[in-house]
Write a protein that holds these residues in place. Structure first.
Motif, PDB file in Angstrom:
ATOM      1  N   THR A  64       0.828  -1.210   0.000  1.00  0.00           N
ATOM      2  CA  THR A  64       0.000   0.000   0.000  1.00  0.00           C
ATOM      3  C   THR A  64       0.859   1.256   0.000  1.00  0.00           C
ATOM      4  OG1 THR A  64      -1.479  -1.233   1.461  1.00  0.00           O
ATOM      5  CG2 THR A  64      -1.959   1.096   1.121  1.00  0.00           C
ATOM      6  N   ALA A  65       1.815   1.308   0.905  1.00  0.00           N
ATOM      7  CA  ALA A  65       2.662   2.490   1.035  1.00  0.00           C
ATOM      8  C   ALA A  65       3.479   2.727  -0.222  1.00  0.00           C
ATOM      9  CB  ALA A  65       3.583   2.330   2.243  1.00  0.00           C
ATOM     10  N   ARG A  66       3.988   1.648  -0.804  1.00  0.00           N
ATOM     11  CA  ARG A  66       4.831   1.802  -2.002  1.00  0.00           C
ATOM     12  C   ARG A  66       4.014   2.340  -3.165  1.00  0.00           C
ATOM     13  NH1 ARG A  66       7.406   3.527  -4.901  1.00  0.00           N
ATOM     14  NH2 ARG A  66       9.265   2.854  -6.056  1.00  0.00           N
ATOM     15  N   LEU A  67       2.839   1.794  -3.400  1.00  0.00           N
ATOM     16  CA  LEU A  67       2.027   2.250  -4.527  1.00  0.00           C
ATOM     17  C   LEU A  67       1.464   3.639  -4.281  1.00  0.00           C
ATOM     18  CD1 LEU A  67       0.064  -1.005  -5.466  1.00  0.00           C
ATOM     19  CD2 LEU A  67       2.127  -0.070  -6.539  1.00  0.00           C
ATOM     20  N   ASP A  68       1.079   3.907  -3.037  1.00  0.00           N
ATOM     21  CA  ASP A  68       0.492   5.209  -2.729  1.00  0.00           C
ATOM     22  C   ASP A  68       1.495   6.350  -2.890  1.00  0.00           C
ATOM     23  OD1 ASP A  68      -2.097   6.352  -1.660  1.00  0.00           O
ATOM     24  OD2 ASP A  68      -0.657   7.266  -0.291  1.00  0.00           O
ATOM     25  N   SER A  69       2.772   6.018  -2.794  1.00  0.00           N
ATOM     26  CA  SER A  69       3.797   7.059  -2.936  1.00  0.00           C
ATOM     27  C   SER A  69       4.042   7.448  -4.388  1.00  0.00           C
ATOM     28  CB  SER A  69       5.116   6.582  -2.310  1.00  0.00           C
ATOM     29  OG  SER A  69       5.669   5.517  -3.056  1.00  0.00           O
ATOM     30  N   THR A  70       3.591   6.616  -5.330  1.00  0.00           N
ATOM     31  CA  THR A  70       3.883   6.882  -6.742  1.00  0.00           C
ATOM     32  C   THR A  70       2.645   7.044  -7.609  1.00  0.00           C
ATOM     33  OG1 THR A  70       4.024   4.494  -7.182  1.00  0.00           O
ATOM     34  CG2 THR A  70       6.078   5.629  -6.615  1.00  0.00           C
ATOM     35  N   LEU A  71       1.484   6.612  -7.117  1.00  0.00           N
ATOM     36  CA  LEU A  71       0.267   6.650  -7.913  1.00  0.00           C
ATOM     37  C   LEU A  71      -0.758   7.622  -7.333  1.00  0.00           C
ATOM     38  CD1 LEU A  71      -0.262   2.796  -8.441  1.00  0.00           C
ATOM     39  CD2 LEU A  71       0.930   4.383  -9.957  1.00  0.00           C
ATOM     40  N   ASP A  72      -1.669   8.050  -8.179  1.00  0.00           N
ATOM     41  CA  ASP A  72      -2.781   8.904  -7.759  1.00  0.00           C
ATOM     42  C   ASP A  72      -4.017   8.015  -7.669  1.00  0.00           C
ATOM     43  OD1 ASP A  72      -4.586  10.924  -7.268  1.00  0.00           O
ATOM     44  OD2 ASP A  72      -4.709  11.559  -9.365  1.00  0.00           O
ATOM     45  N   ILE A  73      -4.358   7.618  -6.452  1.00  0.00           N
ATOM     46  CA  ILE A  73      -5.467   6.690  -6.224  1.00  0.00           C
ATOM     47  C   ILE A  73      -6.565   7.416  -5.448  1.00  0.00           C
ATOM     48  CG2 ILE A  73      -6.160   4.538  -5.102  1.00  0.00           C
ATOM     49  CD1 ILE A  73      -3.224   3.604  -5.489  1.00  0.00           C
ATOM     50  N   GLU A  74      -7.774   7.449  -6.003  1.00  0.00           N
ATOM     51  CA  GLU A  74      -8.864   8.155  -5.351  1.00  0.00           C
ATOM     52  C   GLU A  74      -9.499   7.340  -4.224  1.00  0.00           C
ATOM     53  OE1 GLU A  74     -11.807   9.922  -7.831  1.00  0.00           O
ATOM     54  OE2 GLU A  74     -10.370  10.576  -9.355  1.00  0.00           O
ATOM     55  N   LYS A  75      -9.655   6.026  -4.440  1.00  0.00           N
ATOM     56  CA  LYS A  75     -10.312   5.189  -3.437  1.00  0.00           C
ATOM     57  C   LYS A  75      -9.560   3.868  -3.279  1.00  0.00           C
ATOM     58  CE  LYS A  75     -14.586   2.721  -2.272  1.00  0.00           C
ATOM     59  NZ  LYS A  75     -15.956   2.363  -2.675  1.00  0.00           N
ATOM     60  N   TRP A  76      -9.238   3.541  -2.036  1.00  0.00           N
ATOM     61  CA  TRP A  76      -8.638   2.247  -1.698  1.00  0.00           C
ATOM     62  C   TRP A  76      -9.698   1.359  -1.057  1.00  0.00           C
ATOM     63  CZ3 TRP A  76      -4.057   0.029  -2.676  1.00  0.00           C
ATOM     64  CH2 TRP A  76      -2.926   0.819  -2.927  1.00  0.00           C
ATOM     65  N   THR A  77      -9.767   0.110  -1.484  1.00  0.00           N
ATOM     66  CA  THR A  77     -10.548  -0.901  -0.784  1.00  0.00           C
ATOM     67  C   THR A  77      -9.567  -1.960  -0.298  1.00  0.00           C
ATOM     68  OG1 THR A  77     -12.535  -0.537  -2.113  1.00  0.00           O
ATOM     69  CG2 THR A  77     -12.369  -2.631  -0.942  1.00  0.00           C
ATOM     70  N   PHE A  78      -9.520  -2.176   1.015  1.00  0.00           N
ATOM     71  CA  PHE A  78      -8.560  -3.098   1.613  1.00  0.00           C
ATOM     72  C   PHE A  78      -9.254  -4.363   2.091  1.00  0.00           C
ATOM     73  CE2 PHE A  78      -6.688   1.152   2.577  1.00  0.00           C
ATOM     74  CZ  PHE A  78      -5.545   1.030   1.793  1.00  0.00           C
ATOM     75  N   ASN A  79      -8.600  -5.476   1.823  1.00  0.00           N
ATOM     76  CA  ASN A  79      -9.093  -6.771   2.314  1.00  0.00           C
ATOM     77  C   ASN A  79      -8.004  -7.482   3.100  1.00  0.00           C
ATOM     78  OD1 ASN A  79      -8.628  -9.879   1.199  1.00  0.00           O
ATOM     79  ND2 ASN A  79     -10.596  -9.548   2.219  1.00  0.00           N
ATOM     80  N   ASP A  80      -8.397  -8.150   4.182  1.00  0.00           N
ATOM     81  CA  ASP A  80      -7.488  -9.033   4.905  1.00  0.00           C
ATOM     82  C   ASP A  80      -8.332 -10.017   5.718  1.00  0.00           C
ATOM     83  OD1 ASP A  80      -4.239  -8.673   5.397  1.00  0.00           O
ATOM     84  OD2 ASP A  80      -5.238  -9.925   6.880  1.00  0.00           O
ATOM     85  N   LEU A  81      -7.727 -11.134   6.093  1.00  0.00           N
ATOM     86  CA  LEU A  81      -8.430 -12.141   6.898  1.00  0.00           C
ATOM     87  C   LEU A  81      -8.890 -11.582   8.232  1.00  0.00           C
ATOM     88  CD1 LEU A  81      -6.422 -15.487   6.548  1.00  0.00           C
ATOM     89  CD2 LEU A  81      -8.850 -15.148   6.041  1.00  0.00           C
ATOM     90  N   ASP A  82      -8.008 -10.836   8.880  1.00  0.00           N
ATOM     91  CA  ASP A  82      -8.262 -10.333  10.230  1.00  0.00           C
ATOM     92  C   ASP A  82      -8.631  -8.861  10.161  1.00  0.00           C
ATOM     93  OD1 ASP A  82      -8.251  -9.514  12.848  1.00  0.00           O
ATOM     94  OD2 ASP A  82      -6.355 -10.449  13.361  1.00  0.00           O
ATOM     95  N   GLU A  83      -9.814  -8.517  10.629  1.00  0.00           N
ATOM     96  CA  GLU A  83     -10.274  -7.132  10.542  1.00  0.00           C
ATOM     97  C   GLU A  83      -9.425  -6.169  11.367  1.00  0.00           C
ATOM     98  OE1 GLU A  83     -13.738  -7.431  13.990  1.00  0.00           O
ATOM     99  OE2 GLU A  83     -14.266  -7.075  11.904  1.00  0.00           O
TER     100      GLU A  83
END
Length: 259
Positions: A64-83
Motif C-alpha cells: 500500500t505504502a509503495r504504490l500510494d507514494s507513486t500513484l494517484d489513487i482516489e479510493k482504496w478498498t482493503f481486504n485481509d483475513l483479520d479485521e
C-alpha cells in the motif's frame, strides 16, 4: 487443473497477527517484492491515476505504502483475513482517500466490482484454489483494468520444506501465464530467486516466525530440543556454504495483466 492447497486459514491469521510487532522489521523480502511490483507496473502501464483500487491481503500496508507514494489513487478498498490487521503499521496515505475495508477470506467473500486495478502481494500462495481466484478477478475489473499480483514459485523456501517435509504447493509459472491469458489481453509473468543468509537453522525458523509464516502451513508442530537439534544439524550439513552461512531461498513470481 489447478493445484488445491489444504490451508488452515484460522492458523494463518493467528500467525500473522502474532507476528505483527516484528513483521515490518523482519519482512525484507516483502519490501523487496513491493518495490519490484511498483517498478514493473511503471514498465507495464504508463498511467498513474486510478479511481478505485482493491488490495487483497493488505497486511501491514507494505505494498500500500509503495504504490500510494507513486500513484494517484482516489479510493482504496482493503481486504485481509483479520479485521484488526489491515494497515497496522499506521502508514499515512498521501491524499485524503476514500477508504473501505472488506474483512474475510478473499476466496469466500464478495470483494466487490468496478475496480481500475486489483493488487496483492505475497498472499495468493495461501489460497486453497489460486486458479479459481485468478479466474474470478476479470469480472471485478473495469474495462482495461489492471492486475498486479505477486505470489511464490515452486522453489520457495525449498530448504525448510525439504527438511520438515511440510510446505505449500506452489503454482508453476507456465500455468499462471496460461490461466491469465484466458481472460486478459496483455499478460506478463516474471520470476526471480532471492536468497538470505543466516548463521544457524534456528535463526531461519525465527525469521519465518517473525514474518508470520512459520515452518509449515499445517497444524502447529512441537519443536522438541531433539527435533530442533536435528533440523539445525541437517540444515548445516546439506545447505551450508563454504562461506559459513546457511541460505534461505525465496522464489517471488510477479503477475501483471490488463483486460
Amino acid at each position: 487443473m489447478g493445484i488445491k492447497n489444504t490451508v488452515n486459514k484460522q492458523l494463518v491469521a493467528q500467525r500473522f497477527k502474532a507476528a505483527r510487532p516484528t513483521y515490518d522489521a523482519e519482512a525484507k523480502v516483502q519490501f523487496h517484492i513491493a518495490e519490484r511490483l511498483s517498478r514493473e507496473l511503471d514498465l507495464f502501464y504508463p498511467g498513474k491515476h486510478f479511481e478505485s483500487v482493491l488490495e487483497v491481503g493488505c497486511g501491514t500496508g507494505v505494498l500500500t505504502a509503495r504504490l500510494d507514494s507513486t500513484l494517484d489513487i482516489e479510493k482504496w478498498t482493503f481486504n485481509d483475513l483479520d479485521e484488526s490487521l489491515p494497515l497496522s503499521s499506521n502508514i499515512c496515505l498521501r491524499n485524503p482517500h476514500r477508504i473501505c475495508y472488506i474483512s474475510g477470506d478473499a476466496e469466500q467473500i464478495d470483494l466487490g466490482r468496478g475496480y481500475d486495478m486489483i493488487v496483492s502481494a505475497s498472499t495468493m500462495q495461501w489460497f486453497t484454489q489460486p486458479k479459481l481466484f485468478l479466474q474470478s478477478l476479470p469480472g471485478r475489473l473495469n474495462k482495461q483494468g489492471i492486475l498486479l499480483i505477486s505470489t511464490f514459485g515452486k522453489n520457495n523456501l525449498h530448504e525448510v520444506r525439504t527438511l520438515t517435509g511440510h510446505g505449500l504447493q506452489y503454482c508453476g509459472v507456465e500455468d499462471l501465464h496460461k490461466w491469465l491469458s484466458m481472460s486478459f489481453s496483455r499478460v506478463k509473468v516474471l520470476e526471480e530467486h532471492v536468497t538470505f543468509a543466516f548463521e544457524t537453522g534456528r535463526q531461519v525458523l525465527e525469521h519465518l516466525k517473525k514474518t508470520g509464516v512459520g515452518a509449515a502451513p499445517g497444524p502447529q508442530e512441537r519443536w522438541t530440543p531433539g527435533r530442533m537439534k536435528r533440523f539445525c544439524k541437517d540444515y548445516a550439513e546439506i545447505y551450508g556454504t563454504d562461506a559459513g552461512f546457511l541460505p534461505l531461498t525465496y522464489h517471488p513470481v510477479y503477475l501483471l495483466a490488463q483486460l
